[in-house]
Design a protein around this motif. Structure first.
Motif, PDB file in Angstrom:
ATOM      1  N   VAL A 197       0.838  -1.205   0.000  1.00  0.00           N
ATOM      2  CA  VAL A 197       0.000   0.000   0.000  1.00  0.00           C
ATOM      3  C   VAL A 197       0.871   1.252   0.000  1.00  0.00           C
ATOM      4  N   GLN A 202      -0.008  -2.986  -6.766  1.00  0.00           N
ATOM      5  CA  GLN A 202      -1.325  -3.601  -6.911  1.00  0.00           C
ATOM      6  C   GLN A 202      -1.286  -5.108  -6.746  1.00  0.00           C
ATOM      7  N   ARG A 204      -1.057  -8.780  -5.059  1.00  0.00           N
ATOM      8  CA  ARG A 204      -1.617  -9.349  -3.836  1.00  0.00           C
ATOM      9  C   ARG A 204      -0.594 -10.279  -3.207  1.00  0.00           C
ATOM     10  N   ARG A 230      -7.061   0.174  -2.878  1.00  0.00           N
ATOM     11  CA  ARG A 230      -6.760  -0.279  -4.239  1.00  0.00           C
ATOM     12  C   ARG A 230      -7.916   0.051  -5.185  1.00  0.00           C
ATOM     13  N   ASP A 233      -7.778   3.638  -5.934  1.00  0.00           N
ATOM     14  CA  ASP A 233      -6.691   3.899  -6.875  1.00  0.00           C
ATOM     15  C   ASP A 233      -7.063   3.431  -8.279  1.00  0.00           C
TER      16      ASP A 233
END
Length: 480
Positions: A197, A202, A204, A230, A233
């Motif tokens: 973050v 992006q 995972r 996310r 964003d």
């Protein structure tokens, strides 16, 4: 279970380990002590029996001490017996090993321990004189083996220590696993997520199993927060892309008619005899620009947080008549037909916004229909009258259909038709002027805010059918 409860349970289990080990050790020691006490009592009984036998047969002592010893041990094989003369010299011993009984006892060694039980590492020892006619004929010494009890006591110690070590090992493993599962792994996962973050990544990280403890709830909350960030964003990037598309589309769609208007205006100046012809073209381009600007304004309005519909209860049949009556001119110029099968019902609708939806759909049908192609408008709120491609529902809804005879729309792009800025390729349009690709997106937003749905059915090259539905409110006279 909450983290505090798990910690308390873990501490309780850790505290129980030494308690259980101590209790087990105490129990085993008590059992050994009871067994030792029982053996000692049995030894005392045996000692009295042997003493009685020796005293009753004391006359045999001087002549055959060996026979006397065997007679005394006749029924007591697990006892070692030593017979001493009056001057404390060893006369007989039942032990096969040398050194079990002393060959000669000192007065102190003999008389200090008479009639008393002594205990060594390997045996209980008992000494007593043998009397013959009230005179001391000699002495006897008994040894009762207790190596079995000693061995058992040692085994108790070893088993207790082994149990304690195994239990401590299992407890440490459980504690280590608990801390790893509930502390180390979750916080490592959250650190990795925080790094992602923080750096705007992006990707995972590998998901971990989350419990129902406070740490698990913290992980869930953090995961939701990270997902929300996310999403924000991604939405921001999508909005930026949409904004770029919008600017590019507006620039293109405004520049093209403006270029034409400028060219025809210059042509009017250069060719006064064609002024009327050129003025019609300029008027058409101006009308196109006006429609484009209106679409942009409506798109901006429906996506504004302050936008809301002016919903009113309207009779379903009257609403359909309002939507269909605006196309009288098209009926004369085109093969446009209308039909409705409506049973009494009411709808909550913003009639003005539904007119905008209808105008968009009819305009598209005209745009993509071939010359001389038929366009049909159909409305119904009866389940039995719906086309087979419409999914049935349990609630009554008002359906509006706009069908054309164009080339149809490939199935691969049908889902994209209602996305902002999406346009079917120019070759399918029968006119040169197209919008910026906002019309169907506006329709979807307006229908969604009515609590309805909009869709398309198309099977190239047999035309397309756009249709939308909104919920009905049945009147008292309505059919079930």
């Amino acid at each position: 279970m909450k983290l505090r409860g798990q910690l308390n349970l873990l501490l309780l289990a850790t505290a129980l380990v030494p308690f259980i080990a101590t209790s087990l050790f105490s129990y085993q020691l008590n059992r050994v002590a009871k067994e030792e006490s029982s053996n000692h009592l049995e030894s005392m009984i045996v000692a009295k029996s042997i003493s009685r036998t020796l005293n009753q047969n004391a006359q045999m002592f001087d002549g055959s001490a060996k026979e006397l010893g065997r007679l005394a041990l006749k029924q007591h094989e697990n006892v070692q017996l030593g017979l001493y003369s009056k001057d404390r010299a060893l006369q007989f011993q039942s032990a096969s090993e040398e050194g079990v009984f002393a060959t000669h006892l000192t007065p102190e060694g003999m008389f200090s321990n008479l009639y008393s039980w002594q205990s060594s590492d390997s045996a209980y020892i008992y000494k007593e004189p043998i009397f013959l006619q009230d005179q001391i004929a000699g002495y006897f010494e008994l040894r009762f083996d207790k190596s079995g009890i000693r061995k058992e006591t040692k085994e108790v110690y070893m088993l207790t220590i082994l149990f304690f070590l195994i239990t401590v090992g299992i407890t440490l493993f459980i504690v280590q696993h608990w801390f790893k599962r509930n502390m180390l792994v979750p916080f490592a996962w959250m650190k990795a997520e925080m790094d992602e973050v923080a750096y705007g990544k992006q990707n995972r990280t590998t998901p971990v199993k989350r419990g129902r403890t406070e740490v698990g709830q913290l992980m869930d909350n953090f995961a939701n927060m990270a997902a929300h960030l996310r999403a924000i964003d991604a939405q921001k990037q999508s909005d930026d892309e949409d904004r770029k598309k919008l600017i590019a589309a507006i620039s293109h769609d405004l520049r093209t008619p403006l270029t034409s208007i400028r060219a025809y205006a210059e042509g009017m100046h250069a060719h006064p005899d064609k002024r009327e012809e050129y003025s019609k073209v300029i008027l058409a381009k101006t009308e196109y620009m006006q429609r484009l600007i209106e679409d942009l304004l409506i798109f901006s309005q429906v996506h504004s947080t302050s936008f809301s519909l002016s919903l009113k209860k309207v009779d379903a049949e009257e609403l359909v008549e309002l939507l269909f009556d605006g196309y009288d001119l098209e009926k004369e110029q085109l093969r446009l037909s209308t039909n409705m099968e409506i049973e009494p019902a009411e709808v909550d609708a913003d009639a003005g916004r539904l007119v905008q939806v209808m105008d968009n759909l009819v305009t598209n049908a005209i745009c993509y229909s071939p010359e001389g192609g038929a366009i049909s408008l159909y409305a119904t709120n009866k389940q039995s009258c719906l086309p087979p491609f419409v999914a049935r529902t349990n609630e009554q809804r008002l359906y509006i259909f706009v069908k054309d005879e164009g080339q149809g729309i490939p199935s691969g792009v049908q889902r994209q038709l209602f996305d902002p800025f999406f346009q079917v390729e120019q070759a399918r349009s029968q006119t040169n002027d197209k919008g910026v690709g906002l019309g169907l997106s506006i329709c979807r937003e307006l229908i969604n805010q009515h609590g309805g749905a909009i869709d398309v059915y198309s099977s190239p090259p047999h035309g397309s059918t756009f249709f939308f539905s909104i919920p009905c409110i049945k009147t008292e006279g309505g059919n079930e």
